[in-house]
Design an enzyme around this catalytic site. Sequence first.
Site, short mmCIF file in Angstrom:
data_model
loop_
_atom_site.label_atom_id
_atom_site.label_comp_id
_atom_site.label_asym_id
_atom_site.label_seq_id
_atom_site.Cartn_x
_atom_site.Cartn_y
_atom_site.Cartn_z
N LYS A 6 51.07 62.45 32.12
CA LYS A 6 52.02 61.34 31.99
C LYS A 6 53.36 61.88 31.54
O LYS A 6 53.44 62.65 30.57
CB LYS A 6 51.52 60.35 30.95
CG LYS A 6 52.57 59.34 30.51
CD LYS A 6 51.96 58.19 29.75
CE LYS A 6 52.50 58.07 28.36
NZ LYS A 6 52.02 56.84 27.69
N GLN A 9 56.33 44.13 24.61
CA GLN A 9 54.97 44.35 24.12
C GLN A 9 54.44 43.10 23.39
O GLN A 9 53.25 42.79 23.46
CB GLN A 9 54.92 45.58 23.21
CG GLN A 9 53.53 46.06 22.83
CD GLN A 9 52.62 46.39 23.99
OE1 GLN A 9 51.44 46.09 23.98
NE2 GLN A 9 53.17 47.01 25.04
#
Lengths: 318, 318
Positions: free
Chosen positions: B68, B140
């Site tokens: 990632k 979030q």
Amino acid sequence: MTTIIKLDEILSISKEIDAISAMEEGFIKYSNGQTVVPPVAELLFENPPGDVHIKYGYIKKDDFYCIKIASGFYDNTKLGIASSQGMMLLFSQKTGQPTAILLDDGYLTDIRTAAAGALAAKYFAPKNISAIGIIGTGGQAKLQLEYLQKNTPCKTVWVWGRSAEKAQKYKDDLGTNFEVHIAKNPAEVAKNCNLIVTTTPSEKALLFAKDIKPGTHITAVGSDTLDKQELDSEILKKADLVISDSIPQSKSRGEIFQATKAKAIVDEKVVELGTAIQDSSLQRTTENQISVVDLTGVAVQDIMITQSVYKAYIQNKN
Amino acid sequence: MTTIIKLDEILSISKEIDAISAMEEGFIKYSNGQTVVPPVAELLFENPPGDVHIKYGYIKKDDFYCIKIASGFYDNTKLGIASSQGMMLLFSQKTGQPTAILLDDGYLTDIRTAAAGALAAKYFAPKNISAIGIIGTGGQAKLQLEYLQKNTPCKTVWVWGRSAEKAQKYKDDLGTNFEVHIAKNPAEVAKNCNLIVTTTPSEKALLFAKDIKPGTHITAVGSDTLDKQELDSEILKKADLVISDSIPQSKSRGEIFQATKAKAIVDEKVVELGTAIQDSSLQRTTENQISVVDLTGVAVQDIMITQSVYKAYIQNKN
């Protein structure tokens, strides 16, 4: 939009670009402290055995940062798949946005290594090359000769490899453009050539000081780990010029590491490639000198080759 | 052939997959020692300021390894570009060949974080949720509520954010499906809720022990560095259950790091998420207990979410 560049396009573009000049610019910036290259990240696998190296960094005040993913899975050959796999990624240095993904399967690493060899010869080889010596018969052995031709168009070649069959194939593949001699041993290559490139993964010295004629240049490409070695350390002791692509890396890998460990040379003898190519007093001053350039592979080469291919790709599209 | 999966496809597939179950499987394998996750690689930029983190690893005996790349360039907002950028890469664990490139711009990190929050609530929250408290009003904060709905479909929400305007926008965006109250301070959230998720980058405690009612579960999502903290350490002292997503990471970051440093709790109090979800004796045993799950973000989450999206993508194609 992230640009995806596939292998066939990379193969074609790599022939157009001036990879040797790109390496020259990169090594100068590296030695002048204009690059940021953190330690290599590593991921290891046991079954089947494999290793992944992630190299990443950037040139300060440049457009991009670069990540290279390169793996070696050595059982792949049993499956008819290349053991080397990988890709190169370019991102904006200003925003982090992904710019390009180069699906090169490790090919650009081969190209940047060959181009660095040609750069070494450009600055350190004697003016008149009687014959080019190649130790090893693999892909890099071919690419080194191909890239040398850009500055050093000598057609007489002496090749040595452990496998006579592979040496013959190397000769056959080069065709009638070259006069290729297959040497019985590495010493015979040294006897006949004043420009030698070593390209094997050997862990034992193949060339020895007594075999090296005055006026020889050697580029050592194969040794890039703690264990690999192609040149007996006495060669580096005998040499007038010892050049490292990266002095920090030469403290832990390659021919210079071996020669320093064997106390054949001291650190002060070693000059960094990017420094030496900027200062002619650090280059060959007479035709009789012996010079050694040790290439262990530096991330700035990956940054430069990836940018070069990307820029050429975009230019071709426009 | 390397599969390229673009953001719009990722957005669509992420709604189909069971990310919470993927996280559950991943955390269990992580706590059971079945993952290989080397230290994070980092690249820093000064002008404009930015940081790149490269996280990589694999689950043993699995099909893939995962890399990632996630960056934060905080001046991007001035240019109207998201500060988070990045991509996810999948490679064969058998051959190193690149399998897939997911051009997710950091989105899958948000998803796997929200899914881990929902997993924490599934195992540690009390049975009956009177109201869900959300500290923070960003992306979030929304995703956590969305993922909580899969196991905890409570529609009463108390939200607090530093900006009243953003809190109002959070409420408006949720629409009429939810009964959303805007709290005057974090304490008011705690007073009204028995399931609280904290999602801010605060470096000072927002919630205090005296505000937390018996029978409350808190998932702390925001703190993932040495400096960030949302929960006063006395909360972790008061809590009956303190769960870490990664005990090694909790030694250097997050709420558990802060509480241990403040000597509010000892190491022995902390249980790892993947261990606790396998053993009901390590979970809530009465409705009156206070539980805290501290999520700092673990690479196995990236591995699991990337594989899940890739597998769903391939299944959709076939």
